[in-house]
Design a protein around this motif. Structure first.
Motif, PDB file in Angstrom:
ATOM      1  N   CYS A 177       0.832  -1.208   0.000  1.00  0.00           N
ATOM      2  CA  CYS A 177       0.000   0.000   0.000  1.00  0.00           C
ATOM      3  C   CYS A 177       0.868   1.259   0.000  1.00  0.00           C
ATOM      4  CB  CYS A 177      -0.920   0.007   1.211  1.00  0.00           C
ATOM      5  SG  CYS A 177      -2.012   1.453   1.232  1.00  0.00           S
ATOM      6  N   PRO A 178       0.799   2.051  -1.059  1.00  0.00           N
ATOM      7  CA  PRO A 178       1.620   3.258  -1.128  1.00  0.00           C
ATOM      8  C   PRO A 178       1.169   4.376  -0.191  1.00  0.00           C
ATOM      9  CG  PRO A 178       0.182   3.164  -3.025  1.00  0.00           C
ATOM     10  CD  PRO A 178      -0.006   1.873  -2.269  1.00  0.00           C
ATOM     11  N   ASN A 179      -0.036   4.251   0.351  1.00  0.00           N
ATOM     12  CA  ASN A 179      -0.572   5.283   1.244  1.00  0.00           C
ATOM     13  C   ASN A 179      -0.555   4.869   2.704  1.00  0.00           C
ATOM     14  OD1 ASN A 179      -1.242   7.035  -0.905  1.00  0.00           O
ATOM     15  ND2 ASN A 179      -3.102   5.870  -1.293  1.00  0.00           N
ATOM     16  N   ASP A 180       0.010   3.719   3.011  1.00  0.00           N
ATOM     17  CA  ASP A 180       0.011   3.197   4.380  1.00  0.00           C
ATOM     18  C   ASP A 180      -1.395   3.127   4.970  1.00  0.00           C
ATOM     19  OD1 ASP A 180       2.810   2.883   4.439  1.00  0.00           O
ATOM     20  OD2 ASP A 180       3.064   4.991   4.983  1.00  0.00           O
ATOM     21  N   ALA A 181      -2.356   2.744   4.127  1.00  0.00           N
ATOM     22  CA  ALA A 181      -3.747   2.659   4.569  1.00  0.00           C
ATOM     23  C   ALA A 181      -4.072   1.316   5.207  1.00  0.00           C
ATOM     24  CB  ALA A 181      -4.683   2.894   3.384  1.00  0.00           C
ATOM     25  N   LYS A 223      -7.381   6.979   3.975  1.00  0.00           N
ATOM     26  CA  LYS A 223      -6.089   6.945   3.296  1.00  0.00           C
ATOM     27  C   LYS A 223      -6.117   6.145   1.994  1.00  0.00           C
ATOM     28  CE  LYS A 223      -3.104   7.285   7.363  1.00  0.00           C
ATOM     29  NZ  LYS A 223      -2.025   6.565   8.088  1.00  0.00           N
ATOM     30  N   CYS A 224      -7.136   5.315   1.810  1.00  0.00           N
ATOM     31  CA  CYS A 224      -7.202   4.462   0.627  1.00  0.00           C
ATOM     32  C   CYS A 224      -7.648   5.270  -0.591  1.00  0.00           C
ATOM     33  CB  CYS A 224      -8.160   3.294   0.851  1.00  0.00           C
ATOM     34  SG  CYS A 224      -8.325   2.217  -0.587  1.00  0.00           S
ATOM     35  N   TYR A 230      -5.623  11.603  -2.967  1.00  0.00           N
ATOM     36  CA  TYR A 230      -4.205  11.311  -3.216  1.00  0.00           C
ATOM     37  C   TYR A 230      -3.377  12.587  -3.085  1.00  0.00           C
ATOM     38  CZ  TYR A 230      -0.029  10.979  -6.107  1.00  0.00           C
ATOM     39  OH  TYR A 230       1.261  11.084  -6.576  1.00  0.00           O
ATOM     40  N   GLU A 231      -3.818  13.669  -3.707  1.00  0.00           N
ATOM     41  CA  GLU A 231      -3.083  14.938  -3.669  1.00  0.00           C
ATOM     42  C   GLU A 231      -2.994  15.486  -2.245  1.00  0.00           C
ATOM     43  OE1 GLU A 231      -5.030  17.340  -6.651  1.00  0.00           O
ATOM     44  OE2 GLU A 231      -4.355  16.009  -8.254  1.00  0.00           O
ATOM     45  N   GLN A 232      -4.062  15.355  -1.469  1.00  0.00           N
ATOM     46  CA  GLN A 232      -4.043  15.802  -0.070  1.00  0.00           C
ATOM     47  C   GLN A 232      -3.068  14.973   0.758  1.00  0.00           C
ATOM     48  OE1 GLN A 232      -8.179  15.449   0.960  1.00  0.00           O
ATOM     49  NE2 GLN A 232      -8.628  17.580   0.427  1.00  0.00           N
ATOM     50  N   LEU A 233      -3.071  13.664   0.547  1.00  0.00           N
ATOM     51  CA  LEU A 233      -2.154  12.800   1.278  1.00  0.00           C
ATOM     52  C   LEU A 233      -0.700  13.120   0.930  1.00  0.00           C
ATOM     53  CD1 LEU A 233      -4.055   9.402   0.989  1.00  0.00           C
ATOM     54  CD2 LEU A 233      -3.655  10.709   3.085  1.00  0.00           C
ATOM     55  N   ALA A 253       0.312  16.412   2.598  1.00  0.00           N
ATOM     56  CA  ALA A 253       0.536  16.220   4.030  1.00  0.00           C
ATOM     57  C   ALA A 253       1.855  15.500   4.284  1.00  0.00           C
ATOM     58  CB  ALA A 253      -0.626  15.430   4.633  1.00  0.00           C
ATOM     59  N   GLN A 254       2.191  14.572   3.429  1.00  0.00           N
ATOM     60  CA  GLN A 254       3.445  13.817   3.571  1.00  0.00           C
ATOM     61  C   GLN A 254       4.654  14.722   3.358  1.00  0.00           C
ATOM     62  OE1 GLN A 254       4.050  10.504   0.836  1.00  0.00           O
ATOM     63  NE2 GLN A 254       3.834   9.152   2.584  1.00  0.00           N
ATOM     64  N   GLN A 255       4.543  15.670   2.446  1.00  0.00           N
ATOM     65  CA  GLN A 255       5.659  16.571   2.159  1.00  0.00           C
ATOM     66  C   GLN A 255       5.898  17.561   3.292  1.00  0.00           C
ATOM     67  OE1 GLN A 255       4.878  18.289  -1.687  1.00  0.00           O
ATOM     68  NE2 GLN A 255       5.209  16.357  -2.744  1.00  0.00           N
TER      69      GLN A 255
END
Length: 86
Positions: free
Chosen positions: A19-23, A37-38, A76-79, A82-84
């Motif tokens: 999972c690339p989003n750690d969901a 997160k998914c 996806y863009e929001q995640l 937030a990660q950055q």
């Protein structure tokens, strides 16, 4: 729409690292997917990676969490944003 893991899960541990989003995380009994997160891998891959690797096919779409492709892209863009920041 987000994905979900059913009771057919055998806890084989192959979905979580994909999972690339750690969901995906271990719940009380089986793995679970955080619908916040998914993104169904939108923004990362053409198809959900957890579904690709699941040996028992226990990861259907969550009928209670419906999202359009545009909503998944926005999530996806929001995640990513937030990660950055971290």
């Amino acid at each position: 729409m987000a994905l979900m893991i059913t009771d057919d899960c055998i806890n084989c541990d192959v979905c979580e690292p994909e999972c690339p989003n750690d969901a995906i995380f271990m719940g009380p009994e089986i793995y679970e997917i955080d619908p916040h997160k998914c993104t169904e891998c939108v923004g990362h891959y053409k198809e959900p990676q957890c579904k690709q690797v699941c040996p028992v096919n226990c990861i259907p779409f969550n009928p209670e969490w419906r999202e359009t492709p545009a909503q998944l892209q926005a999530k996806y863009e929001q995640l990513q944003a937030a990660q950055q920041k971290t």
